[in-house]
Design a protein around this motif. Structure first.
Motif, PDB file in Angstrom:
ATOM      1  N   UNK A 185      17.586   5.101  20.923  1.00 45.47           N
ATOM      2  CA  UNK A 185      18.104   6.329  21.540  1.00 45.47           C
ATOM      3  C   UNK A 185      18.902   7.155  20.531  1.00 45.47           C
ATOM      4  N   UNK A 186      19.527   6.487  19.576  1.00 43.03           N
ATOM      5  CA  UNK A 186      20.425   7.178  18.644  1.00 43.03           C
ATOM      6  C   UNK A 186      21.868   6.971  19.052  1.00 43.03           C
ATOM      7  N   UNK A 187      22.775   7.600  18.295  1.00 44.39           N
ATOM      8  CA  UNK A 187      24.204   7.400  18.552  1.00 44.39           C
ATOM      9  C   UNK A 187      24.647   8.179  19.780  1.00 44.39           C
ATOM     10  N   UNK A 188      25.547   7.574  20.544  1.00 50.62           N
ATOM     11  CA  UNK A 188      26.001   8.173  21.805  1.00 50.62           C
ATOM     12  C   UNK A 188      26.542   9.589  21.592  1.00 50.62           C
ATOM     13  N   UNK A 189      27.352   9.780  20.566  1.00 51.05           N
ATOM     14  CA  UNK A 189      27.975  11.093  20.359  1.00 51.05           C
ATOM     15  C   UNK A 189      26.909  12.171  20.126  1.00 51.05           C
ATOM     16  N   UNK A 190      25.864  11.830  19.364  1.00 53.19           N
ATOM     17  CA  UNK A 190      24.795  12.803  19.082  1.00 53.19           C
ATOM     18  C   UNK A 190      23.988  13.111  20.344  1.00 53.19           C
ATOM     19  N   UNK A 191      23.637  12.065  21.087  1.00 50.48           N
ATOM     20  CA  UNK A 191      22.801  12.247  22.286  1.00 50.48           C
ATOM     21  C   UNK A 191      23.582  13.014  23.352  1.00 50.48           C
ATOM     22  N   UNK A 209      27.413  17.366  33.078  1.00 56.03           N
ATOM     23  CA  UNK A 209      27.405  16.380  34.170  1.00 56.03           C
ATOM     24  C   UNK A 209      26.568  15.156  33.855  1.00 56.03           C
ATOM     25  N   UNK A 210      25.970  15.116  32.673  1.00 53.47           N
ATOM     26  CA  UNK A 210      25.133  13.967  32.302  1.00 53.47           C
ATOM     27  C   UNK A 210      25.576  13.407  30.957  1.00 53.47           C
ATOM     28  N   UNK A 211      25.657  12.083  30.869  1.00 53.37           N
ATOM     29  CA  UNK A 211      25.937  11.463  29.579  1.00 53.37           C
ATOM     30  C   UNK A 211      25.458  10.021  29.580  1.00 53.37           C
ATOM     31  N   UNK A 212      25.429   9.442  28.381  1.00 52.38           N
ATOM     32  CA  UNK A 212      25.067   8.037  28.275  1.00 52.38           C
ATOM     33  C   UNK A 212      26.214   7.214  28.847  1.00 52.38           C
ATOM     34  N   UNK A 213      25.884   6.194  29.622  1.00 55.19           N
ATOM     35  CA  UNK A 213      26.918   5.284  30.118  1.00 55.19           C
ATOM     36  C   UNK A 213      27.471   4.497  28.940  1.00 55.19           C
ATOM     37  N   UNK A 214      28.614   3.858  29.148  1.00 50.54           N
ATOM     38  CA  UNK A 214      29.173   2.975  28.126  1.00 50.54           C
ATOM     39  C   UNK A 214      29.745   1.730  28.802  1.00 50.54           C
ATOM     40  N   UNK A 215      29.814   0.665  28.037  1.00 49.53           N
ATOM     41  CA  UNK A 215      30.330  -0.590  28.567  1.00 49.53           C
ATOM     42  C   UNK A 215      31.809  -0.427  28.901  1.00 49.53           C
ATOM     43  N   UNK A 216      32.162  -0.734  30.133  1.00 55.58           N
ATOM     44  CA  UNK A 216      33.545  -0.587  30.572  1.00 55.58           C
ATOM     45  C   UNK A 216      33.790   0.675  31.380  1.00 55.58           C
ATOM     46  N   UNK A 217      32.812   1.592  31.420  1.00 52.42           N
ATOM     47  CA  UNK A 217      32.944   2.819  32.232  1.00 52.42           C
ATOM     48  C   UNK A 217      33.215   2.449  33.687  1.00 52.42           C
ATOM     49  N   UNK A 218      34.198   3.113  34.299  1.00 51.61           N
ATOM     50  CA  UNK A 218      34.493   2.895  35.719  1.00 51.61           C
ATOM     51  C   UNK A 218      34.211   4.165  36.504  1.00 51.61           C
ATOM     52  N   UNK A 219      33.501   4.005  37.629  1.00 51.98           N
ATOM     53  CA  UNK A 219      33.102   5.133  38.466  1.00 51.98           C
ATOM     54  C   UNK A 219      33.661   4.902  39.873  1.00 51.98           C
TER      55      UNK A 219
END
Ligand SMILES: [Zn+2]
Ligand SMILES: [Zn+2]
Ligand SMILES: [Zn+2]
Length: 258
Positions: free
Chosen positions: A231-237, A244-254
């Protein structure tokens, strides 16, 4: 109206990120947003704690989030990256002094019984995990104060369960959502959905397909999961994604409502 917290335990595809032995920019990144354990979520309401999938990183994820009680496990499907860590539910067997309810489709239960045959043996070795296998279908699941609606989606030819709780849905390992599932998803506001990489994939949504699906469902906020190092690096993607859309990350709380 009740609230619950969903924690992304892992947002990586089957090999995780970084990949063993890989020297690509994403795998070498020092950004914590580029470190992804295998995909799983934790759902916590006032009275109930549920985990969706017990992948190879289950133990590490339970330790990281300091989970001290677990009421049930929901299995989306029986691929190894979603069940390989199931042996470690025995820690909860010992703490809670009972078998762990594992909700899985009858087909997935067969695989679990093969993969963890020692847990189903007549003469069990002391200390093996204790699983209480329960049929998962599309009927509403009720756990004390928490209600979860399973939704059938497709992972190429394999049925996989997605889950809706009030204004939230979690869809991993899918590349197609049949019409009844789309109807069940009507009205959600928050979505976590599989997007493995930018290029088309045989059994997962690509990033553009996942964006289109989120737009079709009409959600306010969307996070992508089951992400490959390709996918590439999170910051670039993230810089290229619609608002309203982004890559999830480990530890994200919703925070969700139901
Ligand atoms: Zn997977
Ligand atoms: Zn890599
Ligand atoms: Zn899979």
């Amino acid at each position: 109206m009740k609230t619950a917290t969903v924690t992304i335990l892992g947002s990586g595809t089957s090999q995780g990120v970084p990949v063993i032995g890989c020297g690509c920019d994403t795998c070498k990144s020092i950004d914590n947003y580029d470190k992804r354990l295998r995909s799983s979520i934790l759902i916590e309401s006032a009275e109930t704690t549920i985990v969706v999938d017990t992948g190879p990183d289950f133990r590490q994820q339970m330790l990281r989030e300091e989970v001290k009680k677990l009421d049930a496990v929901l299995i989306t499907h029986c691929h190894k990256d979603h069940i390989a860590g199931m042996d470690d539910v025995r820690s909860f067997n010992f703490l809670q002094k009972k078998a762990m309810p594992i909700y899985a489709s009858p087909a997935d239960q067969k695989v679990i019984k093969t993969e963890f045959s020692y847990a189903f043996a007549d003469n069990k070795y002391p200390g093996v995990p204790s699983f209480d296998l329960i049929d998962l279908d599309e009927n509403l699941l009720k756990f004390n104060d928490l209600y979860i609606t399973p939704i059938r989606v497709m992972h190429r030819y394999m049925p996989v369960y997605a889950f809706r709780i009030g204004n939230f849905a979690y869809i991993t390992d899918a590349n197609y959502i049949p019409e009844p599932g789309l109807e069940t998803l009507q009205g959600i506001e928050l979505l976590v959905i599989d997007a493995v990489r930018k290029e088309k994939h045989i059994s997962h949504f690509s990033l553009s397909e996942a964006v289109a699906m989120a737009q079709k469902i009409g959600v306010k906020q969307c996070w992508f999961t089951h992400i490959s190092h390709l996918m590439g690096k999170a910051a670039d993607v993230n810089a290229e994604l619609p608002s309203g859309m982004q890559l999830a990350w480990d530890g994200l709380k919703i925070e969700i409502r139901y």
